[in-house]
Design a protein around this motif. Structure first.
Motif, PDB file in Angstrom:
ATOM      1  N   PHE A 113       0.823  -1.216   0.000  1.00 32.31           N
ATOM      2  CA  PHE A 113       0.000   0.000   0.000  1.00 32.31           C
ATOM      3  C   PHE A 113       0.853   1.260   0.000  1.00 32.31           C
ATOM      4  N   ASP A 114       1.881   1.299   0.815  1.00 32.74           N
ATOM      5  CA  ASP A 114       2.749   2.485   0.873  1.00 32.74           C
ATOM      6  C   ASP A 114       3.312   2.829  -0.508  1.00 32.74           C
ATOM      7  N   ASN A 115       3.819   1.823  -1.189  1.00 34.27           N
ATOM      8  CA  ASN A 115       4.443   2.048  -2.496  1.00 34.27           C
ATOM      9  C   ASN A 115       3.423   2.274  -3.602  1.00 34.27           C
ATOM     10  N   TYR A 116       2.370   1.485  -3.613  1.00 31.65           N
ATOM     11  CA  TYR A 116       1.355   1.640  -4.664  1.00 31.65           C
ATOM     12  C   TYR A 116       0.647   2.991  -4.553  1.00 31.65           C
ATOM     13  N   LEU A 117       0.230   3.369  -3.359  1.00 34.45           N
ATOM     14  CA  LEU A 117      -0.492   4.632  -3.201  1.00 34.45           C
ATOM     15  C   LEU A 117       0.404   5.832  -3.477  1.00 34.45           C
ATOM     16  N   TRP A 118       1.689   5.723  -3.165  1.00 35.79           N
ATOM     17  CA  TRP A 118       2.611   6.798  -3.515  1.00 35.79           C
ATOM     18  C   TRP A 118       2.622   6.988  -5.031  1.00 35.79           C
ATOM     19  N   LEU A 119       2.774   5.883  -5.783  1.00 28.73           N
ATOM     20  CA  LEU A 119       2.806   5.955  -7.242  1.00 28.73           C
ATOM     21  C   LEU A 119       1.478   6.463  -7.790  1.00 28.73           C
ATOM     22  N   ALA A 120       0.378   5.915  -7.309  1.00 30.69           N
ATOM     23  CA  ALA A 120      -0.941   6.315  -7.800  1.00 30.69           C
ATOM     24  C   ALA A 120      -1.184   7.804  -7.576  1.00 30.69           C
ATOM     25  N   GLN A 121      -0.823   8.298  -6.400  1.00 30.60           N
ATOM     26  CA  GLN A 121      -1.033   9.713  -6.109  1.00 30.60           C
ATOM     27  C   GLN A 121      -0.097  10.600  -6.928  1.00 30.60           C
ATOM     28  N   ALA A 122       1.122  10.166  -7.137  1.00 27.97           N
ATOM     29  CA  ALA A 122       2.066  10.942  -7.947  1.00 27.97           C
ATOM     30  C   ALA A 122       1.564  11.050  -9.383  1.00 27.97           C
ATOM     31  N   LEU A 123       1.088   9.952  -9.949  1.00 34.36           N
ATOM     32  CA  LEU A 123       0.569   9.983 -11.314  1.00 34.36           C
ATOM     33  C   LEU A 123      -0.727  10.779 -11.397  1.00 34.36           C
ATOM     34  N   TYR A 124      -1.558  10.649 -10.383  1.00 34.13           N
ATOM     35  CA  TYR A 124      -2.826  11.375 -10.338  1.00 34.13           C
ATOM     36  C   TYR A 124      -2.571  12.880 -10.333  1.00 34.13           C
ATOM     37  N   GLN A 125      -1.594  13.320  -9.585  1.00 30.79           N
ATOM     38  CA  GLN A 125      -1.264  14.745  -9.530  1.00 30.79           C
ATOM     39  C   GLN A 125      -0.653  15.244 -10.822  1.00 30.79           C
ATOM     40  N   LYS A 126      -0.012  14.352 -11.566  1.00 33.61           N
ATOM     41  CA  LYS A 126       0.630  14.723 -12.837  1.00 33.61           C
ATOM     42  C   LYS A 126      -0.286  14.516 -14.028  1.00 33.61           C
ATOM     43  N   SER A 127      -1.527  14.138 -13.794  1.00 28.76           N
ATOM     44  CA  SER A 127      -2.402  13.765 -14.907  1.00 28.76           C
ATOM     45  C   SER A 127      -2.971  14.947 -15.694  1.00 28.76           C
ATOM     46  N   VAL A 128      -2.606  16.159 -15.331  1.00 24.92           N
ATOM     47  CA  VAL A 128      -3.042  17.319 -16.092  1.00 24.92           C
ATOM     48  C   VAL A 128      -2.388  17.281 -17.460  1.00 24.92           C
ATOM     49  N   LYS A 129      -3.203  17.349 -18.502  1.00 24.38           N
ATOM     50  CA  LYS A 129      -2.669  17.270 -19.862  1.00 24.38           C
ATOM     51  C   LYS A 129      -2.151  18.617 -20.318  1.00 24.38           C
ATOM     52  N   ILE A 130      -1.068  18.593 -21.050  1.00 22.91           N
ATOM     53  CA  ILE A 130      -0.444  19.821 -21.569  1.00 22.91           C
ATOM     54  C   ILE A 130      -1.030  20.149 -22.920  1.00 22.91           C
TER      55      ILE A 130
END
Length: 187
Positions: free
Chosen positions: A170-187
């Motif tokens: 959970f620690d590792n998966y949620l870190w990755l999921a949240q990092a990608l979620y925050q970066k999901s804004v399209k340019i």
């Protein structure tokens, strides 16, 4: 963040469903996480003949799968090992949707077996599948050996010694999921 948990075993008394249920329960108590549990046993997704977008009349189960996967921000696949690989129902469901359904989403990999190796070969195959559908596989996987002795039918953990493995995942998966979620804004 919307996270979908896919329980892929289609066996009536699925043991991996217990694992998926445990993950779902645990996520229900997490702040800012909205988990959805998809049980492939209940969706009755037809064998792949058309991709969803080309299907003349998608089944209700396929519609649910489509809508849930497209609306999630990340997903976790929970699967047993069948003859050294993941099951056909999972591959069938995934193939119905285009890569854009999975693209840039964190994919958690949870595998289990009643033996000691915890479906390690399956986890490696799922990492390759993740890349093929443009998902981002979490390097930290949850491998569940002797899964029939770790969870009861309600998804409760019966082996307290396994809690650390679950928390590390959970620690590792949620870190990755949240990092990608925050970066999901399209340019």
């Amino acid at each position: 963040m919307n996270i979908t948990i896919i329980s892929s075993s289609t066996r009536p008394e699925s043991i991996t469903y217990r694992i998926a249920l445990h993950i779902h329960h645990k996520m229900m108590n997490m702040q800012d996480i909205n988990p959805t549990l998809l049980d492939l046993r209940k969706l009755d997704i037809p064998m792949y003949t058309y991709s969803y977008q080309d299907h003349p009349s998608p089944s209700h189960g396929l519609q649910i799968f489509h809508d849930t996967i497209y609306s999630c921000d990340a997903f976790i696949v929970v699967t047993p090992e069948y003859n050294g690989g993941y099951n056909a129902a999972l591959k069938n469901a995934i193939d119905h949707l285009g890569k854009d359904a999975y693209q840039r989403k964190a994919m958690g990999i949870v595998t289990g077996s009643t033996g000691a190796l915890a479906a390690a070969r399956v986890s490696q195959q799922l990492q390759l599948l993740a890349c093929g559908i443009f998902a981002i596989p979490c390097p930290q996987m949850l491998l569940v050996p002797q899964m029939d002795k770790k969870f009861d039918t309600e998804g409760n953990l019966t082996d307290p010694n396994f809690e650390k493995s679950i928390n590390t995942f959970f620690d590792n998966y949620l870190w990755l999921a949240q990092a990608l979620y925050q970066k999901s804004v399209k340019i």
